[in-house]
Design a protein around this motif. Structure first.
Motif, PDB file in Angstrom:
ATOM      1  N   SER A   3       1.058   7.146   6.089  1.00  0.00           N
ATOM      2  CA  SER A   3       2.234   6.942   6.924  1.00  0.00           C
ATOM      3  C   SER A   3       1.939   7.311   8.376  1.00  0.00           C
ATOM      4  O   SER A   3       2.813   7.271   9.212  1.00  0.00           O
ATOM      5  CB  SER A   3       3.407   7.779   6.405  1.00  0.00           C
ATOM      6  N   HIS A   4       0.718   7.685   8.672  1.00  0.00           N
ATOM      7  CA  HIS A   4       0.334   8.052  10.031  1.00  0.00           C
ATOM      8  C   HIS A   4       0.005   6.786  10.795  1.00  0.00           C
ATOM      9  O   HIS A   4      -0.777   5.951  10.346  1.00  0.00           O
ATOM     10  CB  HIS A   4      -0.879   8.987   9.987  1.00  0.00           C
ATOM     11  N   THR A   5       0.576   6.605  11.956  1.00  0.00           N
ATOM     12  CA  THR A   5       0.443   5.354  12.705  1.00  0.00           C
ATOM     13  C   THR A   5      -1.011   4.972  12.947  1.00  0.00           C
ATOM     14  O   THR A   5      -1.389   3.820  12.780  1.00  0.00           O
ATOM     15  CB  THR A   5       1.178   5.461  14.050  1.00  0.00           C
ATOM     16  N   GLN A   6      -1.867   5.917  13.316  1.00  0.00           N
ATOM     17  CA  GLN A   6      -3.249   5.575  13.624  1.00  0.00           C
ATOM     18  C   GLN A   6      -4.054   5.201  12.391  1.00  0.00           C
ATOM     19  O   GLN A   6      -4.975   4.405  12.483  1.00  0.00           O
ATOM     20  CB  GLN A   6      -3.915   6.734  14.357  1.00  0.00           C
ATOM     21  N   SER A   7      -3.742   5.763  11.233  1.00  0.00           N
ATOM     22  CA  SER A   7      -4.514   5.441  10.032  1.00  0.00           C
ATOM     23  C   SER A   7      -3.835   4.416   9.145  1.00  0.00           C
ATOM     24  O   SER A   7      -4.420   3.969   8.172  1.00  0.00           O
ATOM     25  CB  SER A   7      -4.790   6.719   9.227  1.00  0.00           C
ATOM     26  N   ALA A   8      -2.621   4.007   9.460  1.00  0.00           N
ATOM     27  CA  ALA A   8      -1.904   3.049   8.616  1.00  0.00           C
ATOM     28  C   ALA A   8      -2.628   1.716   8.517  1.00  0.00           C
ATOM     29  O   ALA A   8      -2.525   1.028   7.518  1.00  0.00           O
ATOM     30  CB  ALA A   8      -0.483   2.841   9.133  1.00  0.00           C
ATOM     31  N   GLY A   9      -3.393   1.338   9.529  1.00  0.00           N
ATOM     32  CA  GLY A   9      -4.112   0.071   9.506  1.00  0.00           C
ATOM     33  C   GLY A   9      -5.263   0.031   8.531  1.00  0.00           C
ATOM     34  O   GLY A   9      -5.756  -1.033   8.189  1.00  0.00           O
ATOM     35  N   LEU A  10      -5.708   1.180   8.060  1.00  0.00           N
ATOM     36  CA  LEU A  10      -6.810   1.244   7.107  1.00  0.00           C
ATOM     37  C   LEU A  10      -6.343   1.503   5.683  1.00  0.00           C
ATOM     38  O   LEU A  10      -7.116   1.352   4.747  1.00  0.00           O
ATOM     39  CB  LEU A  10      -7.790   2.355   7.515  1.00  0.00           C
ATOM     40  N   ALA A  11      -5.106   1.890   5.503  1.00  0.00           N
ATOM     41  CA  ALA A  11      -4.613   2.282   4.187  1.00  0.00           C
ATOM     42  C   ALA A  11      -4.438   1.083   3.262  1.00  0.00           C
ATOM     43  O   ALA A  11      -4.140  -0.021   3.702  1.00  0.00           O
ATOM     44  CB  ALA A  11      -3.280   3.007   4.330  1.00  0.00           C
ATOM     45  N   GLU A  12      -4.620   1.318   1.962  1.00  0.00           N
ATOM     46  CA  GLU A  12      -4.316   0.290   0.971  1.00  0.00           C
ATOM     47  C   GLU A  12      -2.827  -0.038   1.020  1.00  0.00           C
ATOM     48  O   GLU A  12      -2.429  -1.186   0.925  1.00  0.00           O
ATOM     49  CB  GLU A  12      -4.713   0.782  -0.409  1.00  0.00           C
ATOM     50  N   ILE A  13      -2.016   1.004   1.142  1.00  0.00           N
ATOM     51  CA  ILE A  13      -0.572   0.861   1.329  1.00  0.00           C
ATOM     52  C   ILE A  13      -0.233   1.740   2.526  1.00  0.00           C
ATOM     53  O   ILE A  13      -0.456   2.940   2.498  1.00  0.00           O
ATOM     54  CB  ILE A  13       0.210   1.333   0.091  1.00  0.00           C
ATOM     55  N   GLY A  14       0.285   1.150   3.592  1.00  0.00           N
ATOM     56  CA  GLY A  14       0.586   1.910   4.798  1.00  0.00           C
ATOM     57  C   GLY A  14       1.999   1.669   5.272  1.00  0.00           C
ATOM     58  O   GLY A  14       2.579   0.608   5.042  1.00  0.00           O
ATOM     59  N   PHE A  15       2.565   2.682   5.918  1.00  0.00           N
ATOM     60  CA  PHE A  15       3.912   2.604   6.458  1.00  0.00           C
ATOM     61  C   PHE A  15       3.881   3.009   7.924  1.00  0.00           C
ATOM     62  O   PHE A  15       3.214   3.967   8.286  1.00  0.00           O
ATOM     63  CB  PHE A  15       4.855   3.560   5.725  1.00  0.00           C
ATOM     64  N   VAL A  16       4.626   2.284   8.737  1.00  0.00           N
ATOM     65  CA  VAL A  16       4.823   2.665  10.125  1.00  0.00           C
ATOM     66  C   VAL A  16       6.334   2.684  10.352  1.00  0.00           C
ATOM     67  O   VAL A  16       7.016   1.680  10.128  1.00  0.00           O
ATOM     68  CB  VAL A  16       4.139   1.681  11.102  1.00  0.00           C
ATOM     69  N   GLY A  17       6.840   3.837  10.759  1.00  0.00           N
ATOM     70  CA  GLY A  17       8.269   3.974  10.998  1.00  0.00           C
ATOM     71  C   GLY A  17       8.725   3.146  12.184  1.00  0.00           C
ATOM     72  O   GLY A  17       8.082   3.129  13.226  1.00  0.00           O
ATOM     73  N   LYS A  18       9.834   2.447  12.024  1.00  0.00           N
ATOM     74  CA  LYS A  18      10.407   1.628  13.088  1.00  0.00           C
ATOM     75  C   LYS A  18      11.689   2.255  13.630  1.00  0.00           C
ATOM     76  O   LYS A  18      12.017   2.105  14.794  1.00  0.00           O
ATOM     77  CB  LYS A  18      10.708   0.216  12.574  1.00  0.00           C
ATOM     78  N   ALA A  19      12.434   2.917  12.763  1.00  0.00           N
ATOM     79  CA  ALA A  19      13.686   3.598  13.095  1.00  0.00           C
ATOM     80  C   ALA A  19      13.947   4.555  11.938  1.00  0.00           C
ATOM     81  O   ALA A  19      13.296   4.437  10.889  1.00  0.00           O
ATOM     82  CB  ALA A  19      14.825   2.588  13.236  1.00  0.00           C
ATOM     83  N   PRO A  20      14.860   5.494  12.087  1.00  0.00           N
ATOM     84  CA  PRO A  20      15.122   6.400  10.969  1.00  0.00           C
ATOM     85  C   PRO A  20      15.434   5.633   9.674  1.00  0.00           C
ATOM     86  O   PRO A  20      16.333   4.794   9.627  1.00  0.00           O
ATOM     87  CB  PRO A  20      16.333   7.208  11.439  1.00  0.00           C
ATOM     88  N   GLY A  21      14.609   5.872   8.651  1.00  0.00           N
ATOM     89  CA  GLY A  21      14.805   5.226   7.356  1.00  0.00           C
ATOM     90  C   GLY A  21      14.322   3.795   7.253  1.00  0.00           C
ATOM     91  O   GLY A  21      14.534   3.147   6.230  1.00  0.00           O
ATOM     92  N   HIS A  22      13.658   3.267   8.265  1.00  0.00           N
ATOM     93  CA  HIS A  22      13.160   1.884   8.253  1.00  0.00           C
ATOM     94  C   HIS A  22      11.685   1.853   8.632  1.00  0.00           C
ATOM     95  O   HIS A  22      11.274   2.527   9.578  1.00  0.00           O
ATOM     96  CB  HIS A  22      13.971   1.007   9.203  1.00  0.00           C
ATOM     97  N   TYR A  23      10.932   1.035   7.906  1.00  0.00           N
ATOM     98  CA  TYR A  23       9.479   1.033   8.033  1.00  0.00           C
ATOM     99  C   TYR A  23       8.925  -0.377   7.969  1.00  0.00           C
ATOM    100  O   TYR A  23       9.513  -1.259   7.346  1.00  0.00           O
ATOM    101  CB  TYR A  23       8.851   1.840   6.883  1.00  0.00           C
ATOM    102  N   ASN A  24       7.768  -0.561   8.565  1.00  0.00           N
ATOM    103  CA  ASN A  24       6.949  -1.739   8.294  1.00  0.00           C
ATOM    104  C   ASN A  24       6.016  -1.351   7.165  1.00  0.00           C
ATOM    105  O   ASN A  24       5.436  -0.265   7.173  1.00  0.00           O
ATOM    106  CB  ASN A  24       6.145  -2.161   9.519  1.00  0.00           C
ATOM    107  N   LEU A  25       5.845  -2.232   6.190  1.00  0.00           N
ATOM    108  CA  LEU A  25       4.992  -1.995   5.030  1.00  0.00           C
ATOM    109  C   LEU A  25       3.747  -2.859   5.174  1.00  0.00           C
ATOM    110  O   LEU A  25       3.840  -4.082   5.317  1.00  0.00           O
ATOM    111  CB  LEU A  25       5.747  -2.355   3.749  1.00  0.00           C
ATOM    112  N   TYR A  26       2.596  -2.216   5.150  1.00  0.00           N
ATOM    113  CA  TYR A  26       1.301  -2.889   5.278  1.00  0.00           C
ATOM    114  C   TYR A  26       0.540  -2.753   3.965  1.00  0.00           C
ATOM    115  O   TYR A  26       0.570  -1.691   3.336  1.00  0.00           O
ATOM    116  CB  TYR A  26       0.475  -2.263   6.410  1.00  0.00           C
ATOM    117  N   LEU A  27      -0.156  -3.805   3.553  1.00  0.00           N
ATOM    118  CA  LEU A  27      -0.907  -3.793   2.296  1.00  0.00           C
ATOM    119  C   LEU A  27      -2.314  -4.330   2.497  1.00  0.00           C
ATOM    120  O   LEU A  27      -2.556  -5.179   3.340  1.00  0.00           O
ATOM    121  CB  LEU A  27      -0.215  -4.682   1.254  1.00  0.00           C
ATOM    122  N   GLY A  28      -3.240  -3.835   1.664  1.00  0.00           N
ATOM    123  CA  GLY A  28      -4.542  -4.459   1.522  1.00  0.00           C
ATOM    124  C   GLY A  28      -5.688  -3.871   2.305  1.00  0.00           C
ATOM    125  O   GLY A  28      -6.760  -4.457   2.334  1.00  0.00           O
ATOM    126  N   GLY A  29      -5.537  -2.728   2.940  1.00  0.00           N
ATOM    127  CA  GLY A  29      -6.655  -2.123   3.667  1.00  0.00           C
ATOM    128  C   GLY A  29      -7.770  -1.714   2.719  1.00  0.00           C
ATOM    129  O   GLY A  29      -7.537  -1.421   1.554  1.00  0.00           O
TER     130      GLY A  29
END
Length: 85
Positions: A3-29
């Protein structure tokens, strides 16, 4: 999983917070950093995250090969299928 912004791009499943309680979900790192993940769902809440991830994790559990690493195996099948669906 990250869930850390700098490492989210490498995670198999990553989250980047956009607003309280809302996230972008990234997959496949890649486990070793050889592959960046891709945006899968944008600006979603926690309930939607669970709805999105539950079938992927269930598929992984059903298809996991004995002796397979827990980390790195999820994007090999379920996540890459989800990204191309």
């Amino acid at each position: 999983l990250s869930s850390h912004t700098q490492s989210a791009g490498l995670a198999e499943i990553g989250f980047v917070g956009k607003a309280p309680g809302h996230y972008n979900l990234y997959l496949g790192g890649g486990f070793s950093g050889q592959r960046l993940n891709k945006l899968y769902r944008e600006n979603i809440n926690e309930a939607t995250i669970l709805e999105a991830l539950t079938p992927l994790i269930q598929r992984y559990a059903a298809e996991r090969e004995d002796g397979g690493r827990a980390r790195g195996a999820l994007p090999a099948r379920a996540l890459l299928r989800a990204l191309t669906a």
